[in-house]
Design an enzyme around this catalytic site. Structure first.
Site, PDB file in Angstrom:
ATOM      1  N   TYR A  64       0.655  -1.269   0.150  1.00  0.00           N
ATOM      2  CA  TYR A  64       0.103  -0.140  -0.250  1.00  0.00           C
ATOM      3  C   TYR A  64       0.304   1.166   0.263  1.00  0.00           C
ATOM      4  CZ  TYR A  64      -4.276  -2.589   0.620  1.00  0.00           C
ATOM      5  OH  TYR A  64      -4.935  -2.997   1.148  1.00  0.00           O
ATOM      6  N   ASP A 118      -2.416  -8.695  10.315  1.00  0.00           N
ATOM      7  CA  ASP A 118      -1.679 -10.065   9.552  1.00  0.00           C
ATOM      8  C   ASP A 118      -1.367  -9.643   8.397  1.00  0.00           C
ATOM      9  OD1 ASP A 118      -0.371 -12.345   9.882  1.00  0.00           O
ATOM     10  OD2 ASP A 118      -2.233 -13.541   9.550  1.00  0.00           O
ATOM     11  N   HIS A 148       4.750  -6.230  -4.046  1.00  0.00           N
ATOM     12  CA  HIS A 148       3.478  -6.367  -4.493  1.00  0.00           C
ATOM     13  C   HIS A 148       2.503  -5.249  -4.786  1.00  0.00           C
ATOM     14  CE1 HIS A 148       3.446  -8.490  -0.349  1.00  0.00           C
ATOM     15  NE2 HIS A 148       2.425  -7.221  -0.397  1.00  0.00           N
ATOM     16  N   TYR A 180     -11.089  -0.475  -1.514  1.00  0.00           N
ATOM     17  CA  TYR A 180     -11.182   0.939   0.473  1.00  0.00           C
ATOM     18  C   TYR A 180      -9.866   1.615   0.808  1.00  0.00           C
ATOM     19  CZ  TYR A 180      -8.259  -2.068   2.931  1.00  0.00           C
ATOM     20  OH  TYR A 180      -7.331  -2.437   3.765  1.00  0.00           O
ATOM     21  N   ARG A 181      -8.403   1.622  -0.580  1.00  0.00           N
ATOM     22  CA  ARG A 181      -7.091   1.475  -0.151  1.00  0.00           C
ATOM     23  C   ARG A 181      -6.567   0.569  -0.806  1.00  0.00           C
ATOM     24  NH1 ARG A 181      -4.917  -1.470   5.430  1.00  0.00           N
ATOM     25  NH2 ARG A 181      -2.370  -0.234   5.496  1.00  0.00           N
TER      26      ARG A 181
END
Lengths: 550, 550
Positions: A91, A150, A411, A495-496
């Site tokens: 992210y 996690d 990723h 959402y993100r």
């Protein structure tokens, strides 16, 4: 030394000197080597000029120092970018959205200010990690669980402001929802306390969320309107026992009633843990697990099954159905968790079986039963986050997935929210599989199942690989953006996301000529007129940069 | 015709004409008789020049008409005050905070846009009442419950924006918390949809709250930043059965562990309804109820008991304790509710008894057991809101309370939030009783117990009487304001109040020189630069009126 865009080297040197006065020379980083640590380890711009980099970093130790840093930044109009602690891999890491910003690194603010056992909450600073909080609680023998993501190396504040999720009861699993009370430093250097914290000497800052008047907490999540320096979190008291059980279903069409019943059971709290849905038939990796449940297991990698799956239409064909029935491999599974008294857990599991039995051929298996706390031996067997224990064991899921089978250098998470129905799962598989083929990215697994982090919606989390090949990364970035559009065409929003895609995604939330984004911009200009805080975060650019972009 | 302050009669006439064009002549009210209906029926300013009154009212039928009304108001700088439907008695009725505002009455917008049974949500307009929604659901045989306040004539949108609460599971009881997605008309006439609603064709507007980027919903509650025209609400699927049981405790000091255990049980969801705490000993009105539980009941109005209570120190004395033990009247009771499968409810109730048994002398009685849905006969016996049924039966609690024994013409609710501990209950009784004596207001009951509408905090709801005597009202208003200060000195803030006290209460949320209020004002000026929307609401005044007040 890199200089932030739009800032003169004289001003920047003066600002750095002031930062050093504010936080101490050793906590201002300008060496290339130090500053490089703030790059995104999973940057999709590896080796390209677009890579997001910091010009410097400042690490204050207190809210007063944060105020000083913000005031200095305001004076010299230095763009700063606040980060807490942890990795945020997939992210965007700790890299600023607006390249060249000074990272405001809050890792030194790692005080656990209060853990209240009776009232079951914690008040922490941004540099506190889930591991820190867990250790603090364990060392004192406090019987509270924390809901952890996690892997668990992140910061409760950082994770909840990015709206992360965990694995316990629904009321703890949504990390932003389960916060209570904030302290925020605004762009002008003023400290605001939200909710009941706005009352001096308040007795309920961590007990009643919304205070009096507008509840502003939400505008400080996924945004750049302030620097959050304290947050409260509701914790889950250690329950008496844990039980889990799995329901198995025979037929493709069973997916629809299975999800409907599962949703009813969670909405009425007959199951109070996070449900976990799977497909023993379609997920080759799962086949070994189900050998416990069925007397005639299929071999883990049956070429016949693989061939049938390859020919099936979104996981469905008469031949595949026939195979599943013949080999007694369930099409679907739904694992439920129960926290509470042993008898209540058993009664609820029995009730869930009863409800699921409306689907012909349903079979059931009780999985785990633990009196709590776990013994040291039990701890090593379980999925720790389901017991409030932070862990790095699952970190590897980010590296190797069915979608990303060859080791990559990282990723990017593609995380669309879809309705909590079986129909939506099937539609999403059809759409994303076709899109993957069309956009030339590694095909999704035969059938992908979403997660239940949110109590009322599913989330898919797909990994797009990041490599050390510039051309591959470019193609993957383009495919990621196309996937965002494709999802939006079907009414599914993310959402993100990482900085590379924040503008693209915010642009899909375009109702009424982007009226929500324009509201964000109105608020941004009002609370941060110089646009110094985390420019570009979640698609919100300050006025002078919006004008430059336009 | 009254004219709003600061508006010329020419401009007002022109605006009224435009309003009539926008919504139809019959939906613009300027006659004194019509306009008087928007006065607060429980106004503490009855007969005084300070009474809050509307100058006119406009009732649009659609969001497009709301946009037009707002644009007209902006053009002529007419102050408007939005109300939904229902009474809001005790919290200010429909009267504008800024006297002379035009009421924007949204009662005609009463469409139930969607009730989704499988996904358990509703999407409604502001004019929909709890009764409307209940009837809609019943007529269609939909197996969903709505969490209703009591009395239930209000609007789900209005109630949740004022942060009302109800009686079901904690995740439904907090009405703002259980909303999902909004549509808002901003002061500039633009429509914003929040959360996933900002994505055209979104599939999860009512399923995932926070969308992408800052979550703005909270700033539209208890505020004046926009006119909410649609909201989604998560509903509770009808559970299988209901069970309630009460635990009784013998000794004064048992209050502390009783609350601690109750809180543990709710935080772990061993009990999933709203707990209800009482004192059979100290609440004379409750004594008759407990005759079922004890073999040797005290007469309902034992003069000995009354004398002992009068002499006790915040409900405590050795003589009172001795009396309670001798007469076998419990000092405290805690009623717990369970929604779910019959066996699970029984197992949870058994577990709760087990936990409470840590307190010596604890006794237990199972109260109600119902398979659901209720039969028509059962419906008439129960407290309907605990079964998702709106009711007006409890309306009388607002009129006659121990604190307000003589019929008044209305009441004002004083609603402080306190920590969820027994210690806080005792401290609050001491403080509020002393304050009532000092301020010369009707003394509280011998011992007052709070409610558990919020899962992590208690709320006290005291009624201050409103009379038809101007001097009495003046004294009571002054006492109310002193009570606000006294509560604030102890760190207890109110969650909601009538316009008469909104400034006073907001001023107690004064941390860092009122930095939260100043943030509210910054946001207000940004989103409503002409200050037309609901001026003064929850202490937020637009710039030109702040300057005038200063």
């Amino acid at each position: 030394m890199r200089i932030p865009p739009g800032v003169s080297s004289t001003d920047f040197s003066a600002a750095i000197a002031k930062f050093e006065q504010a936080v101490g020379k050793e906590w201002v980083f300008t060496d290339d080597g130090d500053v490089a640590l703030y790059k995104d380890a999973y940057s999709p711009f590896w080796g390209e000029s677009d890579e997001l980099v910091a010009s410097a970093a400042v690490a204050p130790d207190s809210v007063e120092q944060v105020q000083q840093v913000v005031r200095i930044a305001n004076h010299y109009k230095i763009p700063i970018y606040a980060v807490s602690t942890g990795k945020n891999l997939g992210y965007g890491g700790s890299a600023p959205v607006y390249s060249g910003s000074v990272v405001l690194d809050l890792k030194r603010m790692n005080r656990i200010l209060e853990v209240n056992e009776k009232s079951a909450y914690a008040l922490v600073e941004p540099g506190v990690s889930y591991f820190d909080l867990y250790r603090h609680i364990q060392e004192r023998g406090i019987k509270l669980w924390i809901d952890v993501p996690d892997p668990g190396w992140g910061s409760p504040i950082g994770n909840s402001l990015d709206r992360g999720g965990g694995y316990l009861m629904a009321n703890y699993r949504n990390h932003f929802d389960s916060h209570c009370g904030m302290e925020v430093v605004l762009a002008n250097g003023e400290i605001v306390r939200t909710g009941m914290g706005a009352m001096p000497g308040s007795k309920t800052w961590q007990e009643y969320k919304t205070g009096f008047g507008p509840w502003v907490d939400g505008i400080f999540s996924q945004s750049n309107f302030g620097v959050v320096t304290k947050m409260g979190f509701w914790l889950m008291p250690q329950p008496e026992a844990y039980l889990s059980g799995t329901a198995y279903f025979e037929r493709y069409e069973d997916l629809m009633p299975m999800v409907e019943i599962m949703t009813y059971l969670e909405n009425t709290r007959a199951t109070n843990g996070m449900p976990d849905i799977g497909s023993p038939l379609l997920s080759v990796t799962m086949i070994q697990d189900i050998t416990k449940a069925y007397s005639e297991p299929a071999p883990p990698t049956d070429p016949e099954l693989n061939a049938l799956i390859a020919k099936a239409d979104v996981g469905k064909s008469p031949e595949l159905q026939e195979y599943a029935l013949r080999k007694k491999i369930p099409y679907w599974s739904c694992k439920l968790s129960f926290y509470g008294a042993p008898k209540a857990n058993s009664a609820n599991w029995e009730y869930c079986q009863d409800k699921f039995s409306a689907i012909p051929g349903a079979k059931f298996m009780q999985d785990e039963f633990y009196k709590l706390p776990l013994t040291p031996e039990q701890r090593e067997k379980v999925h720790k986050p389901q017991f409030g224990i932070p862990s790095l064991a699952m970190f590897s899921i980010g590296e190797r997935t069915p979608m990303n089978p060859t080791p990559a250098n990282g990723h990017m998470w593609f995380s669309p929210i879809i309705p909590r129905t079986g129909e939506a799962i099937i539609e999403a598989n059809r759409v994303f599989q076709e899109a993957a083929k069309e956009f030339g990215i590694p095909v999704l697994s035969a059938f992908s199942l979403p997660s239940c982090y949110w109590e009322r919606a599913f989330i898919y989390i797909f990994a797009f690989p990041v490599t050390h090949d510039i051309e591959t990364n470019r193609r993957n970035r383009a495919a990621f953006k196309k996937m965002i559009q494709r999802a939006a065409e079907h009414g599914w929003g993310e959402y993100r996301t990482a900085p590379a895609y924040q503008d693209t995604i915010m642009n899909t939330y375009s109702y009424n000529n982007h009226s929500l984004l324009r509201l964000h911009e109105t608020l941004k200009d009002a609370v941060d007129p110089n646009g110094i805080l985390s420019a570009g975060r979640y698609g919100i650019w300050p006025k002078h940069l919006r004008e430059r972009k336009a």
